[in-house]
Design a protein around this motif. Structure first.
Motif, PDB file in Angstrom:
ATOM      1  N   GLN A  45       0.848  -1.204   0.000  1.00 32.74           N
ATOM      2  CA  GLN A  45       0.000   0.000   0.000  1.00 32.74           C
ATOM      3  C   GLN A  45       0.881   1.250   0.000  1.00 32.74           C
ATOM      4  O   GLN A  45       0.631   2.211  -0.720  1.00 32.74           O
ATOM      5  CB  GLN A  45      -0.913   0.003   1.222  1.00 32.74           C
TER       6      GLN A  45
ATOM      7  N   GLN B 135       1.673   4.598  -7.542  1.00 34.84           N
ATOM      8  CA  GLN B 135       1.375   3.183  -7.368  1.00 34.84           C
ATOM      9  C   GLN B 135       1.729   2.395  -8.623  1.00 34.84           C
ATOM     10  O   GLN B 135       2.172   1.239  -8.543  1.00 34.84           O
ATOM     11  CB  GLN B 135      -0.097   2.989  -7.003  1.00 34.84           C
TER      12      GLN B 135
ATOM     13  N   GLU C 164      -3.015  -4.992  -0.090  1.00 35.40           N
ATOM     14  CA  GLU C 164      -3.930  -3.842  -0.100  1.00 35.40           C
ATOM     15  C   GLU C 164      -3.294  -2.637  -0.815  1.00 35.40           C
ATOM     16  O   GLU C 164      -3.235  -1.528  -0.258  1.00 35.40           O
ATOM     17  CB  GLU C 164      -4.336  -3.456   1.327  1.00 35.40           C
TER      18      GLU C 164
ATOM     19  N   SER D 246      -5.727   0.720  -1.415  1.00 36.24           N
ATOM     20  CA  SER D 246      -6.703   1.170  -0.417  1.00 36.24           C
ATOM     21  C   SER D 246      -6.564   2.646  -0.060  1.00 36.24           C
ATOM     22  O   SER D 246      -7.514   3.261   0.420  1.00 36.24           O
ATOM     23  CB  SER D 246      -6.606   0.312   0.851  1.00 36.24           C
TER      24      SER D 246
ATOM     25  N   THR E 299      -7.076  -7.796   0.144  1.00 38.48           N
ATOM     26  CA  THR E 299      -7.964  -6.635   0.156  1.00 38.48           C
ATOM     27  C   THR E 299      -9.025  -6.800   1.249  1.00 38.48           C
ATOM     28  O   THR E 299      -9.329  -7.916   1.675  1.00 38.48           O
ATOM     29  CB  THR E 299      -8.652  -6.438  -1.208  1.00 38.48           C
TER      30      THR E 299
END
Length: 352
Positions: A120, A178, A197, A200, A229
């Protein structure tokens, strides 16, 4: 999503436990302690069992989703796969090799070459360009500068960042950062991508774009992925199979269609209650045998078509629609059968 071939699993996990606390080792070995609920186990032993007797296989080429609410154990589980967190008990194998028996050198090779993690918080190096961030894993592997920059450039283009190679992370949006994190993992050409994740923290629009990117990459490359997730819609969109966790255990493992259509217990049933069934269930659950006349000709849909897609086809045709696979009619779907699936009434047995 693809249907994984029946081959030897990439990851095989059996009886996995991760217990935090002093004397954690005694918990998995004691049937009385293993039977205790989370709160009682903590009260009696001071230990927390984050992963409790978990077993599953990850097949080559599938997207295997582990989902659950915060505290369910899903992130601890994925970290155990490469021993970023040391398991307490159980077995983990990658391509048949015992991960728990790996020495430091072999473990380093596993993390650098075979199973790449996408977090993440992507941890980009702020002083490096996009290209050099993506090439970082290759640099650690000892790949020469020219080759690693070439390979990094190819992956940058693959994730939709062509033209941004010389930018620095601070010049990128969250979604672009990302993508750099994803490209960095892809650059080392791992056998498995492990996502913890990863989307998120992104806003909903960018999150959907990144989900589409994962779907596209999987479709184009067929790479094995393990995706963590807490978001049910994300799990249903990405997963070939889903392991739903609660209190460290897997409460149901199955395809999205199996989990939505046949929840294992009241917990899963509550979880999927608001899912639009027609967007997840396929026409196989609504099929009936075709008469000779119906099987002969007419509009057709694939057996992987959703009920929603079949409803549109039936509406266009004004009557039953054939379900055809490789030139063979498996059955037909009609208005009544499709609406029965949408309403959640008892589905028909699959015809084929």
């Amino acid at each position: 999503m693809s249907t994984a071939a029946d081959t030897a699993p990439v990851f095989s996990v059996d009886g996995l436990w991760k217990v935090f606390g002093t004397k954690a080792d005694r918990v998995p070995a004691d049937p009385e302690l293993t039977a205790l609920p989370v709160a009682e186990l903590r009260a009696r032993t001071g230990c927390t069992a984050a992963v409790r007797d978990v077993s599953f296989d990850v097949r080559k080429g599938e997207v295997f989703v582990v989902m659950g609410l915060s505290g369910s154990g899903k992130s601890t589980l994925v970290r155990c796969l490469t021993r970023l967190i040391e398991p307490t008990a159980g077995t983990i194998a990658i391509d048949g090799e015992d991960v728990r028996a790996m020495d430091r050198t072999r473990l380093r090779e596993l993390r650098r070459h075979r199973a790449a993690m996408v977090f993440q918080h992507f941890g980009l190096l702020p002083h490096r360009t996009v290209l050099d961030n993506v090439a970082y894993g290759l640099e650690i592997q000892g790949v020469g500068r020219a080759e690693r920059r070439q390979r990094a450039g190819e992956v940058v283009a693959k994730v939709g960042l062509a033209g941004m190679e010389q930018r620095r992370p601070g010049q990128l949006s969250g979604g672009q950062q990302q993508r750099v994190g994803l490209a960095r993992a892809l650059a080392v050409d791992p056998e498995v991508l492990l996502f913890d994740e990863p989307f998120s923290a992104l806003d909903p629009l960018i999150r959907r774009e990144m989900q589409e990117e994962v779907v596209r990459l999987h479709r184009d490359e067929g790479r094995t992925m393990v995706f963590i997730t807490h978001d049910l819609s994300e799990a249903l969109k990405l997963g070939d199979r889903i392991a739903l966790m609660r209190d460290g255990r897997i409460v149901q493992l199955g395809t999205p269609e199996e989990i939505v259509g046949s929840p294992a217990d009241d917990y899963v049933r509550a979880f999927v209650r608001d899912v639009p069934r027609e967007q997840v269930m396929t026409v196989r659950t609504a099929m009936r045998p075709a008469s000779a006349e119906e099987a002969g000709a007419g509009p057709a849909v694939s057996p992987t078509a959703t009920v929603s897609e079949a409803i549109e086809a039936v509406a266009r045709s004004g009557g039953p629609v054939r379900v055809v696979h490789e030139g063979r009619c498996l059955g037909v779907v009609d208005h009544e059968g499709l609406l029965g699936v949408v309403a959640g009434t008892q589905p028909r047995e699959e015809v084929a």
